[in-house]
Design a protein around this motif. Structure first.
Motif, PDB file in Angstrom:
ATOM      1  N   TYR A 100       4.396 -25.248 -13.852  1.00  0.00           N
ATOM      2  CA  TYR A 100       3.791 -24.016 -13.329  1.00  0.00           C
ATOM      3  C   TYR A 100       4.883 -23.009 -12.994  1.00  0.00           C
ATOM      4  N   ARG A 101       4.703 -21.802 -13.543  1.00  0.00           N
ATOM      5  CA  ARG A 101       5.662 -20.723 -13.343  1.00  0.00           C
ATOM      6  C   ARG A 101       5.064 -19.654 -12.431  1.00  0.00           C
ATOM      7  N   PRO A 102       5.895 -18.960 -11.665  1.00  0.00           N
ATOM      8  CA  PRO A 102       5.378 -17.995 -10.700  1.00  0.00           C
ATOM      9  C   PRO A 102       4.992 -16.650 -11.319  1.00  0.00           C
ATOM     10  N   TYR A 103       4.011 -16.032 -10.694  1.00  0.00           N
ATOM     11  CA  TYR A 103       3.608 -14.669 -11.024  1.00  0.00           C
ATOM     12  C   TYR A 103       2.872 -14.137  -9.801  1.00  0.00           C
ATOM     13  N   GLN A 104       3.088 -12.882  -9.475  1.00  0.00           N
ATOM     14  CA  GLN A 104       2.394 -12.280  -8.331  1.00  0.00           C
ATOM     15  C   GLN A 104       1.557 -11.096  -8.785  1.00  0.00           C
ATOM     16  N   LEU A 105       0.257 -11.213  -8.592  1.00  0.00           N
ATOM     17  CA  LEU A 105      -0.643 -10.106  -8.916  1.00  0.00           C
ATOM     18  C   LEU A 105      -0.465  -8.951  -7.939  1.00  0.00           C
ATOM     19  N   ALA A 106      -0.112  -9.267  -6.701  1.00  0.00           N
ATOM     20  CA  ALA A 106       0.061  -8.238  -5.674  1.00  0.00           C
ATOM     21  C   ALA A 106       1.337  -8.508  -4.882  1.00  0.00           C
ATOM     22  N   PRO A 107       2.492  -8.236  -5.496  1.00  0.00           N
ATOM     23  CA  PRO A 107       3.745  -8.504  -4.784  1.00  0.00           C
ATOM     24  C   PRO A 107       3.905  -7.657  -3.524  1.00  0.00           C
ATOM     25  N   GLU A 108       3.104  -6.594  -3.443  1.00  0.00           N
ATOM     26  CA  GLU A 108       3.175  -5.719  -2.270  1.00  0.00           C
ATOM     27  C   GLU A 108       2.318  -6.227  -1.117  1.00  0.00           C
ATOM     28  N   ALA A 109       1.578  -7.313  -1.315  1.00  0.00           N
ATOM     29  CA  ALA A 109       0.695  -7.839  -0.279  1.00  0.00           C
ATOM     30  C   ALA A 109       1.474  -8.182   0.983  1.00  0.00           C
ATOM     31  N   SER A 110       0.830  -7.995   2.103  1.00  0.00           N
ATOM     32  CA  SER A 110       1.468  -8.245   3.397  1.00  0.00           C
ATOM     33  C   SER A 110       1.699  -9.729   3.635  1.00  0.00           C
ATOM     34  N   PRO A 111       2.781 -10.084   4.323  1.00  0.00           N
ATOM     35  CA  PRO A 111       2.983 -11.488   4.712  1.00  0.00           C
ATOM     36  C   PRO A 111       2.037 -11.900   5.847  1.00  0.00           C
ATOM     37  N   GLN A 112       1.323 -10.927   6.408  1.00  0.00           N
ATOM     38  CA  GLN A 112       0.335 -11.201   7.437  1.00  0.00           C
ATOM     39  C   GLN A 112      -1.042 -11.310   6.784  1.00  0.00           C
ATOM     40  N   ALA A 113      -1.725 -12.402   7.010  1.00  0.00           N
ATOM     41  CA  ALA A 113      -3.011 -12.640   6.366  1.00  0.00           C
ATOM     42  C   ALA A 113      -4.088 -11.702   6.894  1.00  0.00           C
ATOM     43  N   GLU A 114      -5.006 -11.331   6.008  1.00  0.00           N
ATOM     44  CA  GLU A 114      -6.175 -10.530   6.371  1.00  0.00           C
ATOM     45  C   GLU A 114      -7.318 -10.936   5.449  1.00  0.00           C
ATOM     46  N   PRO A 115      -8.566 -10.703   5.831  1.00  0.00           N
ATOM     47  CA  PRO A 115      -9.695 -11.108   4.991  1.00  0.00           C
ATOM     48  C   PRO A 115      -9.577 -10.542   3.583  1.00  0.00           C
ATOM     49  N   LEU A 116      -9.849 -11.385   2.587  1.00  0.00           N
ATOM     50  CA  LEU A 116      -9.668 -10.994   1.192  1.00  0.00           C
ATOM     51  C   LEU A 116     -10.681  -9.962   0.716  1.00  0.00           C
ATOM     52  N   GLU A 117     -11.949 -10.134   1.059  1.00  0.00           N
ATOM     53  CA  GLU A 117     -12.988  -9.285   0.489  1.00  0.00           C
ATOM     54  C   GLU A 117     -12.771  -7.798   0.767  1.00  0.00           C
ATOM     55  N   PRO A 118     -12.439  -7.369   1.984  1.00  0.00           N
ATOM     56  CA  PRO A 118     -12.184  -5.940   2.206  1.00  0.00           C
ATOM     57  C   PRO A 118     -11.005  -5.407   1.389  1.00  0.00           C
ATOM     58  N   VAL A 119      -9.995  -6.255   1.210  1.00  0.00           N
ATOM     59  CA  VAL A 119      -8.840  -5.853   0.406  1.00  0.00           C
ATOM     60  C   VAL A 119      -9.269  -5.591  -1.037  1.00  0.00           C
ATOM     61  N   LEU A 120     -10.047  -6.478  -1.600  1.00  0.00           N
ATOM     62  CA  LEU A 120     -10.499  -6.315  -2.982  1.00  0.00           C
ATOM     63  C   LEU A 120     -11.530  -5.197  -3.115  1.00  0.00           C
ATOM     64  N   ARG A 121     -12.329  -4.999  -2.079  1.00  0.00           N
ATOM     65  CA  ARG A 121     -13.322  -3.926  -2.135  1.00  0.00           C
ATOM     66  C   ARG A 121     -12.640  -2.566  -2.171  1.00  0.00           C
ATOM     67  N   ARG A 122     -11.519  -2.441  -1.467  1.00  0.00           N
ATOM     68  CA  ARG A 122     -10.757  -1.183  -1.522  1.00  0.00           C
ATOM     69  C   ARG A 122     -10.210  -0.932  -2.917  1.00  0.00           C
ATOM     70  N   LYS A 123      -9.931  -2.004  -3.628  1.00  0.00           N
ATOM     71  CA  LYS A 123      -9.339  -1.888  -4.960  1.00  0.00           C
ATOM     72  C   LYS A 123     -10.379  -1.761  -6.051  1.00  0.00           C
ATOM     73  N   PHE A 124     -11.462  -2.544  -5.968  1.00  0.00           N
ATOM     74  CA  PHE A 124     -12.445  -2.605  -7.051  1.00  0.00           C
ATOM     75  C   PHE A 124     -13.788  -1.966  -6.708  1.00  0.00           C
TER      76      PHE A 124
END
Length: 230
Positions: free
Chosen positions: A38-62
């Motif tokens: 398995y090789r690394p890849y980051q879809l969102a390298p700018e993502a915060s190191p602090q966790a937050e709910p995923l759905e609102p993040v994706l809703r802002r994007k999509f």
């Protein structure tokens, strides 16, 4: 045969693709000759190191279409034995997880790396864990077979960071723009979470082509002084 799978921990299709490829490999007669890394890849390298709910993040994007996307993925996941829980999932930077996967491969082997990869995907998409938390990552790594003291010291340092970032840069340079991407023998590239039957056909085809190429190559005894007899 070597298969390098470029994927991100925060990618639901990577989880689906892993399950489908493993089913194909289980049906492949020469599975014991296949090395999976398995090789690394980051879809969102700018993502915060602090966790937050995923759905609102994706809703802002999509936008609102994320509801339909997640509904479709949930159904596909059920067929693959994955109980996606997008409402519980947490968005977080995945670099720490990729560093752990690098450690697993280089010091413990590909089987341990595969176990850790599965644990990270399950933690992210099923359990709703924060896979950016060093303590949780350590527990997952130990359960997969890594040494706790080694993991604790590793995550507290910058070890493996440059290597992972270099791998991601190499992936982009070779044209990887989406995940999962499966690279067979360093030259055949297959994108997406293909059906298990498709992966099995690919394994069989590449095996046949590799065998044909090896059979056509000059024997070692025919090569000397920098040239090969034809």
């Amino acid at each position: 045969m070597k298969v390098e799978i470029y994927s991100d921990i925060a990618c639901p299709w990577c989880y689906v693709g892993k399950r489908r490829f493993e089913r194909a490999l289980a049906a492949y007669p020469a599975a014991d000759t296949v090395e999976v890394v398995y090789r690394p890849y980051q879809l969102a390298p700018e993502a915060s190191p602090q966790a937050e709910p995923l759905e609102p993040v994706l809703r802002r994007k999509f936008g609102d279409r994320i509801t339909e996307m997640h509904g479709r993925l949930a159904e596909i996941g059920r067929r693959e034995g994955i109980a996606f829980d997008f409402a519980a999932a947490q968005s977080v930077n995945t670099l720490l997880g990729h560093r752990l996967l690098h450690l697993a491969e280089t010091e413990y082997g590909t089987a341990v790396q595969a176990a850790l990869k599965n644990a990270l995907l399950h933690a992210y998409f099923v359990d709703g864990d924060n896979v950016g938390d060093p303590g949780r990552l350590t527990d997952l790594a130990v359960a997969a077979g890594l040494d706790r003291d080694r993991v604790t010291a590793y995550l507290a340092s910058d070890e493996g960071t440059a290597e992972v970032q270099d791998r991601i840069a190499e992936a982009r340079a070779m044209g990887v723009t989406a995940v999962p991407t499966f690279v067979f023998e360093g030259k055949w590239k297959v994108e997406g979470a293909q059906e298990a039957s498709t992966f099995l056909q690919i394994l069989e085809q590449i095996s046949a082509e590799t065998a044909a190429t090896a059979a056509a190559a000059p024997a070692a005894d025919d090569c000397a002084d920098g040239s090969c007899a034809v």
